[in-house]
Design a protein around this motif. Structure first.
Motif, PDB file in Angstrom:
ATOM      1  N   SER A 222      -6.288  10.896  -1.088  1.00  0.00           N
ATOM      2  CA  SER A 222      -7.423  10.010  -1.444  1.00  0.00           C
ATOM      3  C   SER A 222      -7.375   8.698  -0.667  1.00  0.00           C
ATOM      4  N   LEU A 223      -6.260   8.454   0.044  1.00  0.00           N
ATOM      5  CA  LEU A 223      -5.937   7.177   0.711  1.00  0.00           C
ATOM      6  C   LEU A 223      -5.645   6.051  -0.281  1.00  0.00           C
ATOM      7  N   MET A 224      -5.577   6.376  -1.595  1.00  0.00           N
ATOM      8  CA  MET A 224      -5.093   5.369  -2.544  1.00  0.00           C
ATOM      9  C   MET A 224      -3.698   4.939  -2.141  1.00  0.00           C
ATOM     10  N   ASN A 225      -2.907   5.905  -1.634  1.00  0.00           N
ATOM     11  CA  ASN A 225      -1.543   5.571  -1.216  1.00  0.00           C
ATOM     12  C   ASN A 225      -1.558   4.429  -0.197  1.00  0.00           C
ATOM     13  N   LYS A 226      -2.499   4.471   0.748  1.00  0.00           N
ATOM     14  CA  LYS A 226      -2.529   3.407   1.762  1.00  0.00           C
ATOM     15  C   LYS A 226      -2.934   2.090   1.121  1.00  0.00           C
ATOM     16  N   GLY A 227      -3.814   2.162   0.129  1.00  0.00           N
ATOM     17  CA  GLY A 227      -4.203   0.941  -0.582  1.00  0.00           C
ATOM     18  C   GLY A 227      -3.016   0.347  -1.332  1.00  0.00           C
ATOM     19  N   LEU A 228      -2.256   1.213  -2.022  1.00  0.00           N
ATOM     20  CA  LEU A 228      -1.070   0.728  -2.740  1.00  0.00           C
ATOM     21  C   LEU A 228      -0.072   0.148  -1.740  1.00  0.00           C
ATOM     22  N   GLU A 229       0.011   0.771  -0.570  1.00  0.00           N
ATOM     23  CA  GLU A 229       0.954   0.289   0.459  1.00  0.00           C
ATOM     24  C   GLU A 229       0.525  -1.058   1.042  1.00  0.00           C
ATOM     25  N   LEU A 230      -0.775  -1.264   1.101  1.00  0.00           N
ATOM     26  CA  LEU A 230      -1.271  -2.556   1.587  1.00  0.00           C
ATOM     27  C   LEU A 230      -0.839  -3.668   0.616  1.00  0.00           C
ATOM     28  N   ILE A 231      -0.956  -3.384  -0.674  1.00  0.00           N
ATOM     29  CA  ILE A 231      -0.532  -4.356  -1.689  1.00  0.00           C
ATOM     30  C   ILE A 231       0.990  -4.550  -1.613  1.00  0.00           C
ATOM     31  N   GLU A 232       1.696  -3.427  -1.464  1.00  0.00           N
ATOM     32  CA  GLU A 232       3.161  -3.474  -1.334  1.00  0.00           C
ATOM     33  C   GLU A 232       3.567  -4.351  -0.142  1.00  0.00           C
ATOM     34  N   ALA A 233       2.875  -4.162   0.997  1.00  0.00           N
ATOM     35  CA  ALA A 233       3.210  -4.925   2.214  1.00  0.00           C
ATOM     36  C   ALA A 233       2.950  -6.407   2.002  1.00  0.00           C
ATOM     37  N   SER A 234       1.873  -6.729   1.293  1.00  0.00           N
ATOM     38  CA  SER A 234       1.550  -8.149   1.132  1.00  0.00           C
ATOM     39  C   SER A 234       2.639  -8.860   0.312  1.00  0.00           C
ATOM     40  N   TRP A 235       3.227  -8.155  -0.666  1.00  0.00           N
ATOM     41  CA  TRP A 235       4.324  -8.760  -1.440  1.00  0.00           C
ATOM     42  C   TRP A 235       5.614  -8.810  -0.640  1.00  0.00           C
ATOM     43  N   LEU A 236       5.929  -7.695  -0.005  1.00  0.00           N
ATOM     44  CA  LEU A 236       7.218  -7.612   0.704  1.00  0.00           C
ATOM     45  C   LEU A 236       7.309  -8.604   1.853  1.00  0.00           C
ATOM     46  N   PHE A 237       6.178  -8.782   2.557  1.00  0.00           N
ATOM     47  CA  PHE A 237       6.227  -9.582   3.780  1.00  0.00           C
ATOM     48  C   PHE A 237       5.446 -10.889   3.650  1.00  0.00           C
ATOM     49  N   ASN A 238       5.063 -11.212   2.425  1.00  0.00           N
ATOM     50  CA  ASN A 238       4.425 -12.496   2.177  1.00  0.00           C
ATOM     51  C   ASN A 238       3.202 -12.690   3.074  1.00  0.00           C
ATOM     52  N   MET A 239       2.390 -11.656   3.176  1.00  0.00           N
ATOM     53  CA  MET A 239       1.215 -11.691   4.066  1.00  0.00           C
ATOM     54  C   MET A 239      -0.058 -11.586   3.238  1.00  0.00           C
ATOM     55  N   PRO A 240      -1.084 -12.401   3.565  1.00  0.00           N
ATOM     56  CA  PRO A 240      -2.354 -12.219   2.855  1.00  0.00           C
ATOM     57  C   PRO A 240      -2.963 -10.849   3.174  1.00  0.00           C
ATOM     58  N   VAL A 241      -3.695 -10.332   2.198  1.00  0.00           N
ATOM     59  CA  VAL A 241      -4.251  -8.983   2.334  1.00  0.00           C
ATOM     60  C   VAL A 241      -5.136  -8.853   3.590  1.00  0.00           C
ATOM     61  N   ASP A 242      -5.848  -9.939   3.937  1.00  0.00           N
ATOM     62  CA  ASP A 242      -6.745  -9.829   5.098  1.00  0.00           C
ATOM     63  C   ASP A 242      -5.998  -9.872   6.429  1.00  0.00           C
ATOM     64  N   LYS A 243      -4.664  -9.997   6.374  1.00  0.00           N
ATOM     65  CA  LYS A 243      -3.853  -9.926   7.601  1.00  0.00           C
ATOM     66  C   LYS A 243      -3.147  -8.573   7.698  1.00  0.00           C
ATOM     67  N   ILE A 244      -3.608  -7.619   6.889  1.00  0.00           N
ATOM     68  CA  ILE A 244      -3.005  -6.287   6.932  1.00  0.00           C
ATOM     69  C   ILE A 244      -4.091  -5.285   7.325  1.00  0.00           C
ATOM     70  N   GLU A 245      -3.887  -4.653   8.460  1.00  0.00           N
ATOM     71  CA  GLU A 245      -4.867  -3.688   8.974  1.00  0.00           C
ATOM     72  C   GLU A 245      -4.391  -2.272   8.635  1.00  0.00           C
ATOM     73  N   VAL A 246      -5.337  -1.348   8.570  1.00  0.00           N
ATOM     74  CA  VAL A 246      -4.993   0.070   8.380  1.00  0.00           C
ATOM     75  C   VAL A 246      -5.589   0.851   9.545  1.00  0.00           C
ATOM     76  N   VAL A 247      -4.780   1.685  10.184  1.00  0.00           N
ATOM     77  CA  VAL A 247      -5.305   2.543  11.240  1.00  0.00           C
ATOM     78  C   VAL A 247      -4.819   3.977  10.984  1.00  0.00           C
ATOM     79  N   VAL A 248      -5.733   4.924  11.147  1.00  0.00           N
ATOM     80  CA  VAL A 248      -5.364   6.330  10.935  1.00  0.00           C
ATOM     81  C   VAL A 248      -4.702   6.853  12.212  1.00  0.00           C
ATOM     82  N   HIS A 249      -3.519   7.460  12.012  1.00  0.00           N
ATOM     83  CA  HIS A 249      -2.731   7.989  13.132  1.00  0.00           C
ATOM     84  C   HIS A 249      -2.228   9.369  12.694  1.00  0.00           C
TER      85      HIS A 249
END
Ligand code: NAD
Ligand code: MG
Length: 398
Positions: A222-249
């Motif tokens: 569903s790509l919910m996993n990528k959404g949860l990972e975006l939130i995870e990344a923002s906490w782990l790396f102290n980054m605002p959500v709008d500084k996290i990009e998603v690209v399909v690979h």
């Protein structure tokens, strides 16, 4: 590898996909790792076998009846069965444990991860849901106790590997422009919107590149996993959500990237096998052999990239929106998703109903300041009840 010492390791979620991969890596390095605690949900037989193989001092099953049966079959052995979640958390905090693999699936992993953080343990974090639910509380506990938090999720492990230690603390100051999370796109990457909404559980679980537990497999579809990972990344790396990009690979060879202000982009690559990030976490800051096949790029052939489609995959949009809202919205999103995914796996609702349940729940549950664990747990409970009502209503239509 003498200086790795001997780490006493707790594997939480020992019978699952990450748990098995962890035990596989641990079994390759018996001189450096001792398994002292194994915990899982309800499989007495699997846990009994693992205890015979690894001879931990402690074992625990969350389901009370299964735990009682486990105590019977392990009576007279070197393994003591812990009585409940409180005793589990005390054991995690004790001198019997140095390193905690947090690989319980879902919100059920929150309390034990928090116990490890409060006690200053080295945490190998696979359970992304605990950061999504209670990122502020967990990061605060880690900072206060001086705990070492190492991401095991392959994307976050890749980002961690691409950052120097001074850049990890405050990436924006270290010249980091943004984080680029890669997504395989899951089994429905090329499917039409109308086919996706009526996909079946076996179709959703059949991930093209990774072998994982059922819940995260559905989240990947569903790509919910990528959404949860975006939130995870923002906490782990102290980054605002709008500084996290998603690209399909689609090849899942590049596990994620970091973009720097000077135009450099660093990537970490490897075969899609979780034993690489697990071995990295166990040995950090050193490296150990993991059993993963060497990457052969000539066999891979090509690495391709596509934009993520928020229309066909509304769960990604909903998770990003919940992160932008802040407060307890991500915890609500996570809880509603857990309820919806379970209902989908139980053939009660359609795949297209998953984002429907999440969106309705997010719109109906109040967003609060996550000032304490009690507030987070309350909103989690409320969201589950609201999501369950929507499931009941939608069930009739499947
Ligand atoms: P899984 O379903 O294969 O295993 C889950 C484990 O958690 C099992 O051992 C189960 O018994 C245990 N468990 C469930 N409820 C429990 C409870 N209340 N108390 C104690 N144990 C409980 O799941 P998985 O794929 O191994 O994923 C585990 C976690 O790791 C998830 O949070 C997932 O998002 C994350 N993760 C997994 C992968 C992967 O490749 N599998 C990759 C990245 C992150
Ligand atoms: Mg991942």
């Amino acid at each position: 590898m003498r200086d790795l010492g001997l780490q006493k390791v707790a594997v939480l979620g020992a019978t699952g996909s990450i748990g098995s991969s962890t035990l596989d890596v641990l079994g390759r390095h018996p001189l450096h790792f001792e398994v002292t605690l194994l915990a899982a949900n309800r499989s007495v037989e699997s846990m009994h076998q693992l205890c015979r193989q690894f001879r931990p001092a402690f074992a625990y099953l969350a389901d009370a009846e299964s735990n009682a049966q486990l105590a019977q079959v392990l009576a007279g052995t070197e393994t003591r069965v812990l009585a409940g979640e409180k005793e589990l958390c005390e054991c995690i905090a004790s001198a019997d444990v140095d390193t905690v693999m947090a690989a319980i699936v879902g919100a059920a992993g929150l309390q034990s991860t928090l116990a490890a953080a409060r006690a200053g343990k080295k945490i190998l974090l696979a359970n992304k849901e605990s950061l999504v639910m209670a990122g502020a509380l967990l990061m605060k506990a880690v900072a206060k106790s001086g705990s070492t938090l190492l991401p095991i999720d392959s994307e976050h492990n890749a980002i961690f590997q691409c950052l120097e230690s001074n850049e990890r603390a405050v990436p924006a100051k270290g010249g980091v422009e943004s984080i680029i999370l890669t997504a395989s796109g899951g089994p429905f990457r090329t499917w039409s919107a109308s086919d996706i909404v009526s996909a079946t559980p076996p179709q959703a679980i059949a991930h093209p590149n990774w072998s994982m537990g059922p819940k995260i497999s559905v989240d990947s579809a569903s790509l919910m996993n990528k959404g949860l990972e975006l939130i995870e990344a923002s906490w782990l790396f102290n980054m605002p959500v709008d500084k996290i990009e998603v690209v399909v690979h689609p090849q899942s060879i590049i596990h994620s990237m970091v973009r720097f202000v000077d135009g450099s982009v660093l990537a970490q690559m490897g075969n899609p096998d979780m034993r690489t990030p697990i071995a990295y976490g166990l040995a950090w800051p050193k490296r150990i052999e993991s059993g993963v096949k060497p990457l052969d790029l000539s066999t891979v052939g090509e690495l391709t990239f596509e934009k993520a489609d928020l229309n066909r995959f509304p769960c990604l949009r909903l998770a990003i929106e919940s992160a932008a809202q802040g407060g307890t919205a991500s915890a609500v999103c996570n809880a509603a998703n857990e309820v919806a995914v379970q209902a989908f796996l139980d053939h009660q609702i359609s795949f297209g109903d998953i984002p429907r349940v999440v969106e309705l729940t997010l719109s109906e549950v109040a967003n609060m300041e996550p000032t304490s664990l009690d507030v987070v747990l309350l909103q989690d409970t409320v969201a589950r009840a609201v999501a369950a009502e929507h499931v009941e209503r939608l069930k009739a239509k499947v």
